[in-house]
Write a protein that holds these residues in place. Structure first.
Motif, mmCIF file in Angstrom:
data_model
loop_
_atom_site.group_PDB
_atom_site.id
_atom_site.type_symbol
_atom_site.label_atom_id
_atom_site.label_comp_id
_atom_site.label_asym_id
_atom_site.label_seq_id
_atom_site.Cartn_x
_atom_site.Cartn_y
_atom_site.Cartn_z
ATOM 1 N N ALA A 120 120.486 16.987 58.494
ATOM 2 C CA ALA A 120 119.886 16.826 57.163
ATOM 3 C C ALA A 120 118.426 17.232 57.217
ATOM 4 C CB ALA A 120 120.002 15.384 56.677
ATOM 5 N N LYS A 121 117.985 18.021 56.228
ATOM 6 C CA LYS A 121 116.570 18.371 56.047
ATOM 7 C C LYS A 121 115.901 18.824 57.347
ATOM 8 C CE LYS A 121 115.865 15.343 52.065
ATOM 9 N NZ LYS A 121 115.807 16.458 51.108
ATOM 10 N N GLY A 122 116.529 19.792 58.011
ATOM 11 C CA GLY A 122 115.942 20.344 59.225
ATOM 12 C C GLY A 122 116.071 19.460 60.445
ATOM 13 N N MET A 123 116.776 18.328 60.325
ATOM 14 C CA MET A 123 116.947 17.413 61.459
ATOM 15 C C MET A 123 118.380 17.456 61.965
ATOM 16 S SD MET A 123 114.914 13.946 60.313
ATOM 17 C CE MET A 123 115.733 13.834 58.714
ATOM 18 N N LEU A 124 118.513 17.287 63.275
ATOM 19 C CA LEU A 124 119.809 17.085 63.896
ATOM 20 C C LEU A 124 119.801 15.717 64.562
ATOM 21 C CD1 LEU A 124 120.884 20.394 65.719
ATOM 22 C CD2 LEU A 124 122.205 19.135 64.022
ATOM 23 N N ALA A 125 120.772 14.894 64.250
ATOM 24 C CA ALA A 125 120.953 13.620 64.948
ATOM 25 C C ALA A 125 122.131 13.799 65.890
ATOM 26 C CB ALA A 125 121.219 12.492 63.965
ATOM 27 N N ILE A 126 121.924 13.488 67.164
ATOM 28 C CA ILE A 126 122.921 13.759 68.190
ATOM 29 C C ILE A 126 123.221 12.475 68.960
ATOM 30 C CG2 ILE A 126 123.488 15.163 70.219
ATOM 31 C CD1 ILE A 126 121.242 17.113 69.156
ATOM 32 N N GLY A 127 124.496 12.131 69.052
ATOM 33 C CA GLY A 127 124.914 10.995 69.864
ATOM 34 C C GLY A 127 125.232 11.460 71.266
ATOM 35 N N ILE A 128 124.626 10.823 72.266
ATOM 36 C CA ILE A 128 124.849 11.160 73.660
ATOM 37 C C ILE A 128 125.722 10.067 74.270
ATOM 38 C CG2 ILE A 128 123.770 11.789 75.839
ATOM 39 C CD1 ILE A 128 122.993 13.566 73.439
ATOM 40 N N ASP A 129 126.863 10.438 74.811
ATOM 41 C CA ASP A 129 127.808 9.449 75.306
ATOM 42 C C ASP A 129 127.181 8.587 76.400
ATOM 43 O OD1 ASP A 129 130.194 8.132 75.309
ATOM 44 O OD2 ASP A 129 131.243 9.567 76.586
ATOM 45 N N GLY A 130 127.100 7.291 76.138
ATOM 46 C CA GLY A 130 126.519 6.346 77.084
ATOM 47 C C GLY A 130 125.017 6.212 76.990
ATOM 48 N N ASP A 131 124.387 6.986 76.073
ATOM 49 C CA ASP A 131 122.921 6.992 76.050
ATOM 50 C C ASP A 131 122.326 7.042 74.655
ATOM 51 O OD1 ASP A 131 120.549 6.798 77.512
ATOM 52 O OD2 ASP A 131 120.270 8.974 77.575
ATOM 53 N N GLY A 132 123.023 6.568 73.647
ATOM 54 C CA GLY A 132 122.434 6.397 72.327
ATOM 55 C C GLY A 132 122.313 7.654 71.497
ATOM 56 N N VAL A 133 121.272 7.675 70.648
ATOM 57 C CA VAL A 133 121.078 8.737 69.659
ATOM 58 C C VAL A 133 119.700 9.353 69.829
ATOM 59 C CG1 VAL A 133 120.973 9.257 67.186
ATOM 60 C CG2 VAL A 133 122.569 7.525 68.022
ATOM 61 N N VAL A 134 119.614 10.664 69.684
ATOM 62 C CA VAL A 134 118.338 11.359 69.712
ATOM 63 C C VAL A 134 118.225 12.230 68.463
ATOM 64 C CG1 VAL A 134 119.294 13.269 71.078
ATOM 65 C CG2 VAL A 134 116.827 12.889 71.050
ATOM 66 N N ILE A 135 117.021 12.292 67.879
ATOM 67 C CA ILE A 135 116.756 13.126 66.700
ATOM 68 C C ILE A 135 116.007 14.375 67.150
ATOM 69 C CG2 ILE A 135 115.768 13.227 64.388
ATOM 70 C CD1 ILE A 135 117.900 11.086 64.695
ATOM 71 N N GLN A 136 116.484 15.527 66.728
ATOM 72 C CA GLN A 136 115.812 16.793 67.035
ATOM 73 C C GLN A 136 115.367 17.462 65.743
ATOM 74 O OE1 GLN A 136 118.266 19.355 69.463
ATOM 75 N NE2 GLN A 136 117.682 18.296 71.332
ATOM 76 N N GLY A 137 114.114 17.942 65.731
ATOM 77 C CA GLY A 137 113.588 18.674 64.586
ATOM 78 C C GLY A 137 113.190 17.776 63.435
ATOM 79 N N GLY A 138 112.529 18.364 62.447
ATOM 80 C CA GLY A 138 112.145 17.625 61.249
ATOM 81 C C GLY A 138 111.054 16.600 61.504
ATOM 82 N N GLN A 139 110.820 15.762 60.506
ATOM 83 C CA GLN A 139 109.715 14.816 60.567
ATOM 84 C C GLN A 139 109.929 13.681 61.566
ATOM 85 O OE1 GLN A 139 109.365 12.518 56.869
ATOM 86 N NE2 GLN A 139 111.482 13.034 56.339
ATOM 87 N N HIS A 140 111.186 13.457 61.988
ATOM 88 C CA HIS A 140 111.457 12.369 62.927
ATOM 89 C C HIS A 140 111.916 12.888 64.282
ATOM 90 C CE1 HIS A 140 110.932 9.589 59.653
ATOM 91 N NE2 HIS A 140 111.900 10.158 58.958
ATOM 92 N N GLY A 141 111.641 14.161 64.554
ATOM 93 C CA GLY A 141 112.032 14.762 65.826
ATOM 94 C C GLY A 141 111.478 13.985 67.017
ATOM 95 N N GLY A 142 112.321 13.715 67.994
ATOM 96 C CA GLY A 142 111.915 12.975 69.180
ATOM 97 C C GLY A 142 112.258 11.494 69.142
ATOM 98 N N ARG A 143 112.607 10.974 67.964
ATOM 99 C CA ARG A 143 112.952 9.562 67.856
ATOM 100 C C ARG A 143 114.288 9.312 68.573
ATOM 101 N NH1 ARG A 143 110.516 4.879 66.527
ATOM 102 N NH2 ARG A 143 109.682 5.659 64.510
ATOM 103 N N THR A 144 114.394 8.214 69.314
ATOM 104 C CA THR A 144 115.627 7.853 70.004
ATOM 105 C C THR A 144 116.011 6.408 69.693
ATOM 106 O OG1 THR A 144 114.467 7.139 72.014
ATOM 107 C CG2 THR A 144 115.168 9.448 71.908
#
Length: 363
Positions: A85-109
């Motif tokens: 959404a809006k230039g962001m990718l939210a990615i679930g990593i098996d066994g290791d939570g969620v990471v946000i790539q790109g956009g205004q919240h890029g780098g948030r885990t």
């Protein structure tokens, strides 16, 4: 009363199954679909402004319209969920939570909250630019061990609301039997597929109240994605099997099977079958005169259903027992086409024109 239900095989102790009928009537649409791209373990399809994004194991690919792909990210663990959404990718990593790539919240885990680890992220979707909804399939196993969770009758899944501004995580619903898909409705109500209970729930984000909107499914529902005309695409891991239903009620046998038999050979649903002569079989799964009948009982299957805004099935797309486009765990629209990830078949399928409501060939 529970003893009587068990003795007589009623309610939760019944091993009878709903049939594939009506809008779910079997066909060969997935088996006959075009191959958009070959991708081993194809999973997690997301349409973005820069092209289709798909995952395979621990790698994330971006595809052009012609089906040419390139790796855009790689992680230490398999990718278990993704959304955009809006230039962001939210990615679930098996066994290791969620990471946000790109956009205004890029780098948030997001890796845990309230002492609970996000080790089994099965579904993600943006509620708005600052809020992400996440399904944690189980507190006991990672997403890659979905078959073990089913055969252990797992019901420790949960639904979370993640605030991307503050980094806080709020639990909306708990005690879910493998929540595998999430879809927004434009209101405070969302849809969540609860795989092991074979249904789709409507959950209120404010109160956490839940209500079944699609029950007694003949298959295990997986991810949900938006469709034309305010509808949805509901994908499935596989169809239910009467022998599996019986084994789920035989605790001693099931415990020994999980402990003593290698996982690929469990009598359990699968994303692909026919890969080894050591796989469990029933009489109906044996070839007759050298032919596997398309209506045979099967451990793996390909199925995607088109549902309306109330999650009522309208049409469906199948790869039957004798097919190879099985394990259809994700689907998404790209223009007028429907793209389907066949994880068992190792490819991304394309159904031209399906996303504009043309379903005549399904009859």
């Amino acid at each position: 009363m529970n003893f009587l239900r068990k003795l007589l095989g009623r309610d939760e102790w019944a091993i009878t199954l709903p049939v594939l009928d009506g809008p779910l009537l079997p066909n060969q649409a997935l088996e006959e679909a075009e191959t958009f791209a070959e991708l081993a373990g194809a999973d997690n399809l997301v349409a973005t402004e820069k092209g289709l994004v798909a995952s395979s194991g621990n790698r994330l690919f971006r595809y052009e319209a012609a089906g040419q792909g390139e790796v855009i990210a790689e992680f230490d663990q398999p990718i278990s969920a993704a959304t955009a959404a809006k230039g962001m990718l939210a990615i679930g990593i098996d066994g290791d939570g969620v990471v946000i790539q790109g956009g205004q919240h890029g780098g948030r885990t997001f890796k845990d909250a309230g002492g609970r680890k996000f080790g089994c992220v099965t579904a993600l979707t943006f509620l708005d630019a600052n809020t992400l909804l996440m399904a944690n399939g189980s507190d006991a196993v990672p997403a890659s061990q979905w078959r073990r969770d089913l055969m252990q009758k797992g019901a420790s899944g949960s639904l979370w609301k993640l605030d991307l501004k503050t980094g806080t995580a709020t639990c909306i619903a708990d005690g879910l039997a493998w929540p595998a898909g999430i879809a927004t409705t434009g209101s405070n109500r969302i849809y969540v597929s609860e795989s092991w209970r074979h249904r789709v729930l409507a959950i209120d984000l404010s109160s956490g109240a839940r209500e079944p909107v699609l029950e007694h499914l003949p298959a295990y529902p997986a991810r949900i994605s938006p469709a034309y005309d305010a509808g949805y695409w509901l994908s499935f891991y596989s169809v239910r099997n009467q022998l599996v239903e019986f084994i789920l009620r035989e605790d001693t046998y099931r415990a020994r099977m999980l402990a003593e038999v290698p996982e690929p050979f469990w009598m359990a649903p699968s994303l692909a079958s026919g890969l080894s002569f050591r796989e469990p079989m029933q009489g109906s799964q044996l070839k007759q005169m050298g032919v596997l009948k398309p209506y045979a009982v099967t451990r793996s299957y390909g199925l995607v259903a088109n549902c309306d805004a109330r999650m009522r099935p309208l049409a469906s797309f199948h790869s039957r027992a004798d097919g190879t486009a099985h394990g259809t765990v994700a689907a998404c629209e790209v223009g007028d086409d429907l793209l389907v990830a066949s994880r068992g078949g190792g490819r991304i399928l394309r159904l031209p024109g399906v996303a504009n409501g043309h379903r005549e060939f399904q009859r």
